[in-house]
Design a protein around this motif. Structure first.
Motif, mmCIF file in Angstrom:
data_model
loop_
_atom_site.group_PDB
_atom_site.id
_atom_site.type_symbol
_atom_site.label_atom_id
_atom_site.label_comp_id
_atom_site.label_asym_id
_atom_site.label_seq_id
_atom_site.Cartn_x
_atom_site.Cartn_y
_atom_site.Cartn_z
ATOM 1 N N ARG A 120 0.856 -1.209 0.000
ATOM 2 C CA ARG A 120 0.000 0.000 0.000
ATOM 3 C C ARG A 120 0.879 1.243 0.000
ATOM 4 N NH1 ARG A 120 -4.956 -0.982 -1.811
ATOM 5 N NH2 ARG A 120 -5.659 1.069 -1.169
ATOM 6 N N GLU A 121 1.906 1.218 0.835
ATOM 7 C CA GLU A 121 2.813 2.371 0.941
ATOM 8 C C GLU A 121 3.533 2.633 -0.383
ATOM 9 O OE1 GLU A 121 3.400 4.599 3.591
ATOM 10 O OE2 GLU A 121 1.487 3.632 4.029
ATOM 11 N N ASP A 122 3.873 1.545 -1.099
ATOM 12 C CA ASP A 122 4.626 1.693 -2.340
ATOM 13 C C ASP A 122 3.798 2.315 -3.470
ATOM 14 O OD1 ASP A 122 6.843 0.700 -1.139
ATOM 15 O OD2 ASP A 122 6.640 -1.343 -1.940
ATOM 16 N N LEU A 123 2.489 2.434 -3.255
ATOM 17 C CA LEU A 123 1.639 3.050 -4.282
ATOM 18 C C LEU A 123 1.883 4.553 -4.391
ATOM 19 C CD1 LEU A 123 -1.821 1.344 -3.523
ATOM 20 C CD2 LEU A 123 -0.241 0.804 -5.387
ATOM 21 N N LYS A 186 8.693 7.511 4.759
ATOM 22 C CA LYS A 186 9.062 6.236 4.120
ATOM 23 C C LYS A 186 10.350 5.720 4.743
ATOM 24 C CE LYS A 186 7.024 6.495 -0.499
ATOM 25 N NZ LYS A 186 6.147 5.326 -0.424
ATOM 26 N N MET A 187 10.423 4.395 4.926
ATOM 27 C CA MET A 187 11.656 3.779 5.432
ATOM 28 C C MET A 187 11.939 2.531 4.611
ATOM 29 S SD MET A 187 11.423 3.990 9.559
ATOM 30 C CE MET A 187 11.162 5.567 10.396
ATOM 31 N N SER A 200 17.770 3.918 -7.839
ATOM 32 C CA SER A 200 16.440 3.308 -7.937
ATOM 33 C C SER A 200 15.704 3.392 -6.595
ATOM 34 C CB SER A 200 16.525 1.876 -8.456
ATOM 35 O OG SER A 200 17.161 1.052 -7.525
ATOM 36 N N LEU A 201 16.467 3.369 -5.498
ATOM 37 C CA LEU A 201 15.835 3.523 -4.188
ATOM 38 C C LEU A 201 15.235 4.932 -4.050
ATOM 39 C CD1 LEU A 201 15.615 1.873 -1.437
ATOM 40 C CD2 LEU A 201 17.388 3.402 -0.619
ATOM 41 N N VAL A 202 16.003 5.932 -4.448
ATOM 42 C CA VAL A 202 15.521 7.323 -4.352
ATOM 43 C C VAL A 202 14.302 7.524 -5.249
ATOM 44 C CG1 VAL A 202 16.103 9.742 -4.821
ATOM 45 C CG2 VAL A 202 17.782 8.254 -3.740
ATOM 46 N N THR A 203 14.364 7.034 -6.494
ATOM 47 C CA THR A 203 13.244 7.270 -7.401
ATOM 48 C C THR A 203 11.987 6.492 -6.977
ATOM 49 O OG1 THR A 203 14.246 5.640 -8.860
ATOM 50 C CG2 THR A 203 14.508 7.926 -9.486
ATOM 51 N N ALA A 204 12.179 5.363 -6.261
ATOM 52 C CA ALA A 204 11.012 4.623 -5.775
ATOM 53 C C ALA A 204 10.345 5.346 -4.610
ATOM 54 C CB ALA A 204 11.428 3.225 -5.337
ATOM 55 N N PHE A 277 5.471 -0.179 10.912
ATOM 56 C CA PHE A 277 5.690 1.067 11.655
ATOM 57 C C PHE A 277 5.280 2.282 10.812
ATOM 58 C CE2 PHE A 277 8.300 4.710 12.818
ATOM 59 C CZ PHE A 277 8.046 4.800 14.176
ATOM 60 N N VAL A 278 5.735 2.302 9.553
ATOM 61 C CA VAL A 278 5.467 3.451 8.684
ATOM 62 C C VAL A 278 3.979 3.513 8.294
ATOM 63 C CG1 VAL A 278 5.965 4.447 6.400
ATOM 64 C CG2 VAL A 278 7.821 3.587 7.812
ATOM 65 N N TYR A 279 3.395 2.341 8.061
ATOM 66 C CA TYR A 279 1.968 2.286 7.701
ATOM 67 C C TYR A 279 1.125 2.962 8.775
ATOM 68 C CZ TYR A 279 -2.522 0.265 6.303
ATOM 69 O OH TYR A 279 -3.833 0.097 5.909
ATOM 70 N N ARG A 280 1.423 2.614 10.027
ATOM 71 C CA ARG A 280 0.650 3.212 11.137
ATOM 72 C C ARG A 280 0.987 4.689 11.324
ATOM 73 N NH1 ARG A 280 0.451 -1.601 14.439
ATOM 74 N NH2 ARG A 280 2.573 -1.142 15.064
ATOM 75 N N LEU A 281 2.274 5.008 11.163
ATOM 76 C CA LEU A 281 2.710 6.398 11.318
ATOM 77 C C LEU A 281 2.009 7.297 10.293
ATOM 78 C CD1 LEU A 281 4.696 8.389 12.691
ATOM 79 C CD2 LEU A 281 6.423 7.689 11.017
ATOM 80 N N ASN A 282 1.940 6.838 9.041
ATOM 81 C CA ASN A 282 1.316 7.643 7.995
ATOM 82 C C ASN A 282 -0.201 7.728 8.132
ATOM 83 O OD1 ASN A 282 3.719 8.313 6.829
ATOM 84 N ND2 ASN A 282 3.644 6.720 5.253
#
Ligand SMILES: [Zn+2]
Length: 307
Positions: A120-123, A186-187, A200-204, A277-282
């Motif tokens: 979900r976060e990667d969307l 994002k983490m 590729s990490l930065v652009t993702a 962690f990030v899912y809940r944080l966001n």
């Protein structure tokens, strides 16, 4: 969703299945054989049947629950646990609360939910003004690596994680005090240290119209290739308190959170824990709606790992 409401709504296995069907129907079921999105529902079998090729799809198939023997109600309780508090639970604790004999199915289900949260976060990519920094998380080394290491060497290692935060700088016009407000985070575990890997990490993680702030570390020299503007600040008090404030706060909170819940995290699974962690944080302002979002994530994610 709080415990009382959950108890009233999801009274039995059928209630959970019906709810899950509603969530799947809303998003559409795709036939695995011909790709058609039109299905009949065979209620006696709890199956979808493709209107084109008559291929049948079970309620779990094509979701993270596929191949799982756990009941829907168990999955639902696990998702309730994972969405009900800010801090989260270990699989051992969830197993205890559920009174289950086996640890492994619970542990596996929780990791699948974490994978779904990550998808979900990667969307979305981060936009506008962004803080960008690296952190090192203590993880335990996988067994096979441990065996190849000489005796006496510790089994702990540091895993590099790249952290980015949407953060808007604010300045009080009267007092001149500078601060910032944060939005999304994002983490990502960073394992590929090549030029292409970092790129590729930065652009993702970040949209190309972003304005990115980092410290003066050499690992960020290529960021300007991927984004609109790259600004650097010398590491120090200024970066910790202002320029990279929210990123440092998030890293500190994540580390404290993991330390409080998990005995030790294997490097292979660190990304999953970061996902949760990030899912809940966001979604920190979602309140009780978070549970429904987790069910949605579970119904739409595609399986990454088998079994
Ligand atoms: Zn079909």
């Amino acid at each position: 969703m709080n415990l009382l409401k959950f108890h009233q709504v999801f009274t039995n296995e059928e209630a959970c299945k019906l709810h899950f069907k509603q969530v799947r129907d809303k998003n559409g079921v795709v036939c695995n054989k011909c790709g058609s999105e039109h299905h009949y529902w065979i209620s006696s079998m709890w199956m979808y049947e493709c209107k084109e090729c008559h291929y049948r799809t079970s309620l779990k198939k094509g979701t993270i629950m596929e191949n799982s023997k756990l009941k829907f109600k168990t999955w639902y309780i696990i998702m309730l646990f994972m969405s009900a508090t800010k801090k989260g639970f270990s699989a051992a604790e969830v197993q205890r609360q559920l009174g289950k004999k086996r640890y492994e199915p619970i542990w596996r289900a929780m990791h699948k939910i974490r994978e779904a949260m990550g998808q979900r976060e990667d969307l979305y990519k981060l936009e506008d003004m962004i803080e960008f920094d690296d952190a090192f998380f203590e993880t335990s080394t996988p067994e096979k690596v441990k065996q190849s290491l000489k005796r006496g060497l510790g089994s702990q290692k540091q895993t590099k994680v790249t952290v980015a935060t949407e953060s808007v700088p604010l300045e009080d016009l009267e007092s001149g005090t500078k601060s910032s407000s944060c939005r999304y985070f994002k983490m990502k575990v960073n394992q590929d240290f090549t030029k292409e890997g970092s790129k590729s990490l930065v652009t993702a993680m970040i949209g190309n119209n972003a304005v990115v702030r980092t410290d003066k570390s050499t690992s960020y020299v290529n960021i300007s290739d991927c984004v609109d503007i790259h600004m650097t600040t010398k590491s120090g008090k200024e970066t910790t308190n202002t320029t990279l404030k929210w990123t440092h706060v998030a890293i500190g909170n994540a580390k404290r959170n993991f330390l409080g819940i998990y005995h030790c995290i294997k490097s292979d699974y660190l990304q999953n824990y970061l996902n949760e962690f990030v899912y809940r944080l966001n979604r920190r302002y979602f309140g009780e709606r978070l549970f429904d979002r987790v069910v949605l994530a579970a119904s739409t994610a595609t399986l990454q790992t088998s079994g």
